[in-house]
Design a protein around this motif. Structure first.
Motif, PDB file in Angstrom:
ATOM      1  N   LYS A 123      22.180  -6.783 -28.714  1.00  0.00           N
ATOM      2  CA  LYS A 123      22.105  -7.088 -30.310  1.00  0.00           C
ATOM      3  C   LYS A 123      22.927  -8.288 -30.852  1.00  0.00           C
ATOM      4  CE  LYS A 123      19.733  -3.297 -31.036  1.00  0.00           C
ATOM      5  NZ  LYS A 123      20.234  -2.110 -31.691  1.00  0.00           N
ATOM      6  N   CYS A 124      23.890  -8.585 -30.057  1.00  0.00           N
ATOM      7  CA  CYS A 124      24.556 -10.093 -30.192  1.00  0.00           C
ATOM      8  C   CYS A 124      23.734 -11.035 -30.046  1.00  0.00           C
ATOM      9  CB  CYS A 124      25.858  -9.983 -29.217  1.00  0.00           C
ATOM     10  SG  CYS A 124      27.250  -8.891 -29.823  1.00  0.00           S
ATOM     11  N   GLN A 125      23.057 -11.311 -30.852  1.00  0.00           N
ATOM     12  CA  GLN A 125      21.798 -12.181 -30.887  1.00  0.00           C
ATOM     13  C   GLN A 125      22.145 -13.747 -30.948  1.00  0.00           C
ATOM     14  OE1 GLN A 125      17.935 -11.420 -30.646  1.00  0.00           O
ATOM     15  NE2 GLN A 125      19.277  -9.890 -29.854  1.00  0.00           N
ATOM     16  N   ASN A 126      23.374 -13.915 -31.467  1.00  0.00           N
ATOM     17  CA  ASN A 126      23.933 -15.319 -31.428  1.00  0.00           C
ATOM     18  C   ASN A 126      24.983 -15.542 -30.191  1.00  0.00           C
ATOM     19  OD1 ASN A 126      22.765 -16.403 -33.954  1.00  0.00           O
ATOM     20  ND2 ASN A 126      23.827 -14.801 -34.625  1.00  0.00           N
ATOM     21  N   LEU A 127      24.818 -14.699 -29.437  1.00  0.00           N
ATOM     22  CA  LEU A 127      25.965 -14.841 -28.230  1.00  0.00           C
ATOM     23  C   LEU A 127      25.602 -16.191 -27.395  1.00  0.00           C
ATOM     24  CD1 LEU A 127      28.590 -13.546 -27.095  1.00  0.00           C
ATOM     25  CD2 LEU A 127      27.205 -12.342 -25.602  1.00  0.00           C
ATOM     26  N   SER A 128      26.416 -17.009 -27.140  1.00  0.00           N
ATOM     27  CA  SER A 128      26.062 -18.134 -26.408  1.00  0.00           C
ATOM     28  C   SER A 128      26.840 -18.378 -25.249  1.00  0.00           C
ATOM     29  CB  SER A 128      25.999 -19.385 -27.150  1.00  0.00           C
ATOM     30  OG  SER A 128      27.390 -19.682 -27.520  1.00  0.00           O
ATOM     31  N   TYR A 129      28.301 -17.822 -25.353  1.00  0.00           N
ATOM     32  CA  TYR A 129      29.070 -17.704 -24.188  1.00  0.00           C
ATOM     33  C   TYR A 129      29.725 -16.236 -23.816  1.00  0.00           C
ATOM     34  CZ  TYR A 129      33.635 -18.868 -21.562  1.00  0.00           C
ATOM     35  OH  TYR A 129      34.421 -18.840 -20.539  1.00  0.00           O
ATOM     36  N   LEU A 130      29.609 -15.922 -22.163  1.00  0.00           N
ATOM     37  CA  LEU A 130      30.045 -14.855 -22.046  1.00  0.00           C
ATOM     38  C   LEU A 130      30.577 -14.673 -20.696  1.00  0.00           C
ATOM     39  CD1 LEU A 130      30.150 -11.693 -22.263  1.00  0.00           C
ATOM     40  CD2 LEU A 130      27.833 -11.623 -21.626  1.00  0.00           C
ATOM     41  N   ASN A 131      31.809 -14.396 -20.548  1.00  0.00           N
ATOM     42  CA  ASN A 131      32.596 -14.536 -19.460  1.00  0.00           C
ATOM     43  C   ASN A 131      32.801 -13.164 -18.789  1.00  0.00           C
ATOM     44  OD1 ASN A 131      34.511 -14.825 -16.980  1.00  0.00           O
ATOM     45  ND2 ASN A 131      35.090 -16.769 -17.949  1.00  0.00           N
ATOM     46  N   LEU A 132      32.272 -12.779 -17.795  1.00  0.00           N
ATOM     47  CA  LEU A 132      32.339 -11.328 -17.335  1.00  0.00           C
ATOM     48  C   LEU A 132      33.072 -11.356 -15.682  1.00  0.00           C
ATOM     49  CD1 LEU A 132      29.166 -10.001 -18.039  1.00  0.00           C
ATOM     50  CD2 LEU A 132      31.227  -9.346 -19.381  1.00  0.00           C
ATOM     51  N   SER A 133      33.758 -12.546 -15.461  1.00  0.00           N
ATOM     52  CA  SER A 133      34.303 -12.535 -13.907  1.00  0.00           C
ATOM     53  C   SER A 133      35.335 -11.788 -13.767  1.00  0.00           C
ATOM     54  CB  SER A 133      34.917 -14.215 -13.825  1.00  0.00           C
ATOM     55  OG  SER A 133      33.609 -15.046 -13.910  1.00  0.00           O
ATOM     56  N   ASN A 134      35.704 -11.449 -12.458  1.00  0.00           N
ATOM     57  CA  ASN A 134      36.507 -10.515 -12.205  1.00  0.00           C
ATOM     58  C   ASN A 134      36.540  -9.323 -12.568  1.00  0.00           C
ATOM     59  OD1 ASN A 134      38.135 -12.647 -10.305  1.00  0.00           O
ATOM     60  ND2 ASN A 134      38.307 -13.412 -12.215  1.00  0.00           N
ATOM     61  N   ASN A 135      35.568  -8.377 -12.507  1.00  0.00           N
ATOM     62  CA  ASN A 135      35.438  -7.095 -12.991  1.00  0.00           C
ATOM     63  C   ASN A 135      34.661  -6.185 -11.904  1.00  0.00           C
ATOM     64  OD1 ASN A 135      36.102  -6.556 -15.968  1.00  0.00           O
ATOM     65  ND2 ASN A 135      35.336  -8.609 -16.139  1.00  0.00           N
ATOM     66  N   CYS A 136      33.998  -5.211 -12.494  1.00  0.00           N
ATOM     67  CA  CYS A 136      33.397  -4.168 -11.194  1.00  0.00           C
ATOM     68  C   CYS A 136      32.033  -3.983 -11.615  1.00  0.00           C
ATOM     69  CB  CYS A 136      34.341  -2.996 -11.091  1.00  0.00           C
ATOM     70  SG  CYS A 136      36.167  -3.019 -10.872  1.00  0.00           S
ATOM     71  N   LEU A 137      31.494  -5.128 -12.015  1.00  0.00           N
ATOM     72  CA  LEU A 137      30.057  -4.714 -12.541  1.00  0.00           C
ATOM     73  C   LEU A 137      28.883  -4.868 -11.301  1.00  0.00           C
ATOM     74  CD1 LEU A 137      29.848  -7.334 -15.634  1.00  0.00           C
ATOM     75  CD2 LEU A 137      29.951  -4.826 -15.541  1.00  0.00           C
ATOM     76  N   THR A 138      28.103  -3.935 -11.463  1.00  0.00           N
ATOM     77  CA  THR A 138      27.050  -3.768 -10.398  1.00  0.00           C
ATOM     78  C   THR A 138      25.470  -4.208 -10.775  1.00  0.00           C
ATOM     79  OG1 THR A 138      26.553  -1.321 -10.941  1.00  0.00           O
ATOM     80  CG2 THR A 138      28.295  -1.773  -9.331  1.00  0.00           C
ATOM     81  N   ASP A 139      25.405  -4.494 -12.285  1.00  0.00           N
ATOM     82  CA  ASP A 139      24.065  -4.816 -13.053  1.00  0.00           C
ATOM     83  C   ASP A 139      24.432  -5.769 -14.146  1.00  0.00           C
ATOM     84  OD1 ASP A 139      21.460  -4.658 -13.592  1.00  0.00           O
ATOM     85  OD2 ASP A 139      21.649  -2.551 -14.389  1.00  0.00           O
ATOM     86  N   LEU A 140      23.421  -6.591 -14.249  1.00  0.00           N
ATOM     87  CA  LEU A 140      23.547  -7.523 -15.539  1.00  0.00           C
ATOM     88  C   LEU A 140      22.216  -7.432 -16.371  1.00  0.00           C
ATOM     89  CD1 LEU A 140      24.633 -11.036 -13.912  1.00  0.00           C
ATOM     90  CD2 LEU A 140      26.102  -9.030 -14.879  1.00  0.00           C
ATOM     91  N   GLU A 141      21.563  -6.151 -15.984  1.00  0.00           N
ATOM     92  CA  GLU A 141      20.129  -6.055 -16.755  1.00  0.00           C
ATOM     93  C   GLU A 141      20.470  -6.128 -18.049  1.00  0.00           C
ATOM     94  OE1 GLU A 141      16.328  -5.911 -16.719  1.00  0.00           O
ATOM     95  OE2 GLU A 141      17.325  -5.913 -14.882  1.00  0.00           O
ATOM     96  N   PRO A 142      21.459  -5.226 -18.715  1.00  0.00           N
ATOM     97  CA  PRO A 142      21.935  -5.388 -20.207  1.00  0.00           C
ATOM     98  C   PRO A 142      21.641  -6.602 -20.934  1.00  0.00           C
ATOM     99  CG  PRO A 142      23.217  -3.784 -19.192  1.00  0.00           C
ATOM    100  CD  PRO A 142      22.543  -4.651 -17.998  1.00  0.00           C
ATOM    101  N   LEU A 143      21.948  -7.817 -20.247  1.00  0.00           N
ATOM    102  CA  LEU A 143      21.866  -9.078 -20.669  1.00  0.00           C
ATOM    103  C   LEU A 143      20.636  -9.859 -20.663  1.00  0.00           C
ATOM    104  CD1 LEU A 143      25.051 -10.509 -18.687  1.00  0.00           C
ATOM    105  CD2 LEU A 143      25.165  -9.315 -20.848  1.00  0.00           C
TER     106      LEU A 143
END
Length: 827
Positions: A123-143
């Motif tokens: 829903k963050c339709q204007n999001l242009s920069y996203l940094n998710l490094s160094n986490n425990c994510l297993t899926d990027l499908e929501p993006l």
């Protein structure tokens, strides 16, 4: 005017960074809608109750705090454009927050413990920069579906697959995902960046095959039986290897067994060859560490350290996420089965102690930093140590075998296959590749067999692409190049396109290149030099007596004549039956051009061009721009040799040029946890000396000159491992000169930090020791990596006071301990 705890940077900006806050200050909340930007980083905040009162915030920085639950009040900040929440302790992000942040463009959530993204982040339709490094994510499908995302960083998570739809958007321009257990696309594809990933998916068919492949590296001391083991596994039967036939450098072979494809890399054990291992060792490897049980001495720490400990430590530093199988050899030379069992038990117990000690030291260091008065100031170091503790080097139980028995070779073969197919041990061994990747690789091998590519395997990029294009009409040159880059990363071919002189040359037979490496980097180089024939000397117009000088210079000064290098390589090529003069010139070089092999050895920090040995001439003709310079002497001495620092015998020359240390020297200690890797210091000084032309080098010291300033680099490997950087006090008189000295130190530390990144299992801590004679106290640096960032400011957050006092009461000017911001430096 300034706030009580913060600083008014502008009419609508508040700076509360590094104020040890545990709650939001009342004076900030009272400003309500009057605040646009707030910097609250480097505090001790666990909650931000009341933040919703700042309803007009456009930028909020909450990085480097102790927040565990994502602040739900943030959803009330409808004007928010930039949000920083990196380096906290976030584990989950609730739904029903991001739909209210319609203006959000920048979101930094790196270095947390986030395991799942909320579905409504889209829903963050204007999001242009996203940094998710160094986490425990297993899926990027929501993006998938973010329409304006330009930069996306998801390094060092737990991602096994990437969604194809994520790369169909045209807005994405930057994407990094290294350090994940990826199988679709494989990590070697992702290492090429966004374009490689997009092309991978465009070539991926619904029926693309899954393959099982693993790079297997055979390590261990000299004569431990690595080559015997490697060749016996390849032939599926015992193969004896004579001492004269032992590995020199590295041998590469490919073995396929029951659907598993092994790339065998047999590394020579002598220390001379270890200095080139970093060129070929890659992450996520399977290491077979061979141990000669017959010569292993129980209850002898030195025996364990040489045969096992040294290798485990360096594997832990270089590739801490790898799997190590211990294989005991030469059991036929042990007295009985009980001796083998006793040695096996001791080795396994000592390895377990090593791993536990390594972990406990890191945990203790992390606790020490967390218990400081303001741990947020050390968040970078704390997170580095956390990252190291998350690596799980897997050392499997020792398998003892008799390499002369077929049943033992068969037993080891089955054990290895069972190990690599265990998905708990090798989670990403199964990889999905487009068919064309396999087809291009097969075509290259066929071109070699048919003689369309010369036996040595060196081919120009243009020629190879032309041959491959004739076989693959559907693949354009860009896609073929991407496939070649993938094959380079897995070690099937070698293509060093980052080296200008080699960008158009491909080595589709890596073993040939390694053969050339070993002509120069070898344990018996003095014998090879002595064996140079008179005929080869004549080709270079060299005299017989030159050989004695080459041998003496190599032993005493660690320098090797370029002429000798050309003769050694030319001899090796002729022994291989290669007489192509054009190729000889390209590979070997000439008196005016540098050959391929020498370019590679310099590129990988094995050697560097040696300075002329003649003294400076104070009466030399002055250099005038735009005019031809003429030497005052008829003989001009040009650099004609390469220096191999790892072979230097002592520090005599450096100590002579430096003189005595002074307590007034600028002095920085860069500590390494858990230790400085073997050969690290020599690679570091090669990089520095390649930048500064005036230098003197020793065994574990190096002196460089930058203008009129002298800098000493010194390695210490006692209880604490650190590299010391000193600037001679007599060379700096004014504050302006001190600032220039710090600029040079920043460059040195930047080169040091860049090199450190090649060792995944390393982290650094920086101190300035107290300058009072006999005092053991020190001053800790924090946020020093931000100071290294040349794109950022020159300010250093520690050095803001006029003077610093150590715990023992000794006072010193701050600018002699830390780099200070220009606006507070003395004039």
């Amino acid at each position: 005017m300034p706030s009580v705890n913060g600083t008014r940077n502008g009419k609508n900006e508040e700076d509360f960074a590094g104020k040890k806050l545990r709650t939001l200050p009342t004076e900030l909340l009272q400003r309500g809608q009057d605040v646009d930007k707030v910097d609250l980083q480097r505090n001790r905040l666990k909650h931000v109750a009341g933040i919703s009162q700042l309803s007009n915030l456009t930028e909020l920085n909450l990085s480097r705090n102790e927040i565990t639950d994502f602040p739900s009040e943030i959803k009330d900040l409808h004007q928010l454009v930039r949000l920083y929440l990196s380096q906290n302790n976030l584990k989950t992000i609730p739904e029903d927050v991001f739909p209210f942040l319609e203006k959000l463009q920048f979101l930094k959530l790196s270095t947390n413990r986030i395991g799942k993204l909320p579905e409504d982040i889209i829903k963050c339709q204007n999001l242009s920069y996203l940094n998710l490094s160094n986490n425990c994510l297993t899926d990027l499908e929501p993006l998938v579906g973010l329409p304006h995302i330009k930069e996306l960083y998801a390094e060092r998570n737990q991602l096994a697959e990437l969604p194809y739809s994520l790369f169909q958007t045209k807005s994405l321009t930057q994407f990094k995902v290294n350090g994940n257990p990826l199988k679709k696309p494989p990590e070697e594809v992702c290492a090429g960046g966004l374009k490689d990933i997009q092309n991978y998916f465009s070539m991926l068919e619904s029926n693309s095959p899954s393959v099982h492949s693993v790079k297997t590296m055979f390590l261990g001391t000299s004569m431990a039986g690595k080559s015997t083991l490697c060749r016996s596994l390849k032939q599926a039967c015992p193969v004896s290897v004579a001492e004269d036939d032992r590995t020199v450098g590295i041998e590469i072979s490919e073995v396929e067994s029951d659907g598993v494809r092994f790339y065998f890399w047999d590394f020579a054990g002598q220390e001379e060859y270890y200095n080139t291992h970093h060129v070929f060792i890659t992450a996520e490897a399977f290491v077979i560490l061979t141990i000669d049980l017959s010569s292993y001495q129980t209850e002898n720490p030195q025996s364990f350290d040489e045969k096992v400990g040294f290798w485990i430590r360096n594997i832990h530093l270089k590739i801490p996420g790898s799997v190590v199988l211990l294989v005991g050899t030469h059991v036929d030379q042990c007295t009985d089965e009980n001796e083998v069992k006793e040695k096996k038990k001791e080795i396994e117990e000592n390895v377990e102690k090593m791993l536990q000690t390594h972990k406990s030291h890191l945990d203790q260091q992390r606790r020490n930093l967390q218990n400081k008065d303001n741990p947020s100031l050390y968040s970078d170091q704390i997170n580095q140590i956390k990252r190291l503790t998350e690596y799980k080097l897997k050392v499997l139980d020792l398998v003892a075998i008799d390499c002369t028995k077929p049943q033992d070779i068969c037993r080891l073969h089955d054990h290895i296959k069972h190990t690599v197919l265990n998905k708990d041990t090798f989670p990403n061994i199964e990889q999905t590749l487009p068919k064309c990747y396999h087809e291009v690789e097969a075509d290259i091998q066929e071109l070699l067999r048919n003689g369309d590519i010369s036996e040595h395997g060196i081919v120009t990029q243009d020629d190879l692409l032309r041959e491959l294009k004739n076989r693959h009409d559907t693949l354009n040159h860009d896609k073929l190049k991407l496939i070649l880059q993938y094959l380079h990363r897995i070690g099937v071919i070698m293509w060093y396109k980052e080296i200008p002189a080699l960008k158009n040359s491909l080595f589709v037979k890596p073993s040939f290149l390694i053969t050339l490496f070993k002509t120069i980097v070898r344990h018996d180089l003095d014998k090879e030099l002595a064996a140079i024939s008179p005929a080869m000397l004549k080709l270079e117009n060299a005299l017989q007596k030159y050989k004695e000088r080459w041998i003496r210079d190599y032993k005493d000064r660690a320098t090797l004549s370029n002429m000798a290098i050309r003769i050694l390589m030319r001899t090796e090529l002729l022994n291989l039956g290669i007489t192509d003069q054009e190729l000889l010139k390209e590979v070997v070089g000439s008196k005016t051009t540098e050959g391929h092999v020498l370019s590679l050895l310099k590129h990988f920090d094995v050697c560097l061009t040696s300075k002329p040995s003649c003294p400076l001439n104070p009466h030399a003709n002055e250099f005038v721009p735009k005019k031809t310079w003429k030497p005052s002497n008829s003989i001009v001495y040009e650099p004609d040799a390469c220096l191999f620092p790892s072979n230097l015998p002592d520090n005599t020359q450096v100590e002579k040029m430096w003189g005595q240390d002074s307590t007034e020297d600028i002095n920085i200690h860069v500590y390494f946890l858990p230790e400085i890797p073997h050969g690290f210091f020599h690679r570091f000084v090669i990089r520095i000396c390649s930048w500064y032309s005036a230098y003197w080098m020793g065994k574990d010291q190096c002196l460089i000159c930058c203008g009129s300033k002298r800098f000493l680099l010194r390695e210490h490997c006692d209880e604490d491992h650190f590299i010391e950087i000193r600037c001679k006090d007599s060379d700096i008189k004014t504050s302006a000169e001190i600032q220039k000295a710090w600029e040079a130190i920043r460059l040195i530390m930047d080169r040091l930090d860049n090199l450190t990144m090649q060792w995944q299992g390393l982290c650094q801590i920086v101190h300035s020791p107290c300058r009072d004679p006999g005092c053991s106290d020190y001053f800790e640096w924090n946020d020093w990596k931000e100071w290294l960032d040349e794109s950022g400011t020159n300010e250093f957050s520690v050095g803001l006071e006029e003077k610093y006092v150590c715990r023992n009461g000794h006072q010193r000017r701050t600018e002699l301990l830390f780099p200070r911001a220009p606006d507070v430096a003395d004039t």
